[in-house]
Design a protein around this motif. Sequence first.
Motif, PDB file in Angstrom:
ATOM      1  N   ASN A 186       0.838  -1.197   0.000  1.00  0.00           N
ATOM      2  CA  ASN A 186       0.000   0.000   0.000  1.00  0.00           C
ATOM      3  C   ASN A 186       0.879   1.255   0.000  1.00  0.00           C
ATOM      4  O   ASN A 186       2.109   1.189   0.095  1.00  0.00           O
ATOM      5  N   GLY A 187       0.230   2.412  -0.125  1.00  0.00           N
ATOM      6  CA  GLY A 187       0.958   3.663  -0.240  1.00  0.00           C
ATOM      7  C   GLY A 187       1.736   4.038   0.996  1.00  0.00           C
ATOM      8  O   GLY A 187       2.721   4.783   0.919  1.00  0.00           O
ATOM      9  N   THR A 188       1.339   3.519   2.152  1.00  0.00           N
ATOM     10  CA  THR A 188       2.069   3.798   3.388  1.00  0.00           C
ATOM     11  C   THR A 188       3.395   3.063   3.423  1.00  0.00           C
ATOM     12  O   THR A 188       4.429   3.618   3.821  1.00  0.00           O
ATOM     13  N   ALA A 191       5.661   4.357  -1.039  1.00  0.00           N
ATOM     14  CA  ALA A 191       5.059   5.615  -1.484  1.00  0.00           C
ATOM     15  C   ALA A 191       4.639   5.643  -2.955  1.00  0.00           C
ATOM     16  O   ALA A 191       3.578   6.183  -3.278  1.00  0.00           O
ATOM     17  N   GLU A 194       0.982   4.909  -3.849  1.00  0.00           N
ATOM     18  CA  GLU A 194      -0.099   5.739  -3.336  1.00  0.00           C
ATOM     19  C   GLU A 194      -1.149   5.997  -4.417  1.00  0.00           C
ATOM     20  O   GLU A 194      -2.341   6.126  -4.124  1.00  0.00           O
ATOM     21  N   CYS A 197      -4.232   3.760  -4.546  1.00  0.00           N
ATOM     22  CA  CYS A 197      -5.168   3.799  -3.428  1.00  0.00           C
ATOM     23  C   CYS A 197      -6.491   4.436  -3.867  1.00  0.00           C
ATOM     24  O   CYS A 197      -6.550   5.066  -4.937  1.00  0.00           O
TER      25      CYS A 197
END
Length: 276
Positions: A186-188, A191, A194, A197
């Motif tokens: 995921n984007g967390t 990066a 992101e 998402c």
Amino acid sequence: MSVGNESDVITIPNMLVLGAAVMLEDLPYALRLLISATFKGFNEGPFLTKTVGELMWGYHSKLVEFLNRYLPGMLPSSGKFGLFAEFNNSNTGLFTIHTGRDDIRNVHKVDSWNGRTELSYWRTPQCNMINGTAGQMWPPFMTKESTLPFYSPDACRSLELVYQRPGEMNGIPLYRYVAPKTMFANGTDYAPNEGFCPCRQSGLLNVSSCRHNSPVFISHPHFFNADPVLLDYVLGLHPTEEEHGLFIDIHPVSACSHPHLEVTSFSESSRWYRSS
């Protein structure tokens, strides 16, 4: 390769009803009320009991017939409804790709897909790029620093495999390329992702934007390379790289994968060819 057979009967969440409910959220209240009454009229509830074969290859549904009649285009399926009902003899679109005649480094590189040079599903230009080949072959003379970028219509995005180790099959030297852990992060956690998402836990790719806004996610089998918390939601999952990892074995000189792949309608006299 799973235990059991297609005649086994199982109960799962009714994806048709739950997916339709999400897609109906933005429709007028009166129409949503009508569809809700239709669900009840067809005895469609939140859970569904069918054989494995019916769930995989499709079953006749009066609800599907109703939705296709009064809301044409809402469902990707026009006949039977099943997880893989549309995958046999499927059409993944028209790829326009380089032959490599002018530059061997461009062999099989995608120029456009269904006339598009970029996608519109995602939130950033980088995520909407159509990169690499169509996934059947890559430029020859590969090194350990080479990667295998390709566009996947099923994933609605470009993917990239990275070198892992050398190997051999029937005396032929091979390079093994695998999916990096960042592929569905995921984007967390990563990066650059992101743009794919809204995201959930790492290991799940949200493809609802290219699936009629139906809540559909892609993952590796058994949530391999995913957030360990996902394993708490399903009993019996034991992800291992040997059984659940994604990989391609490539002959580094010719860049052909194993087993052999066929290309149709190839014309070396033309700059482009179509592959299906």
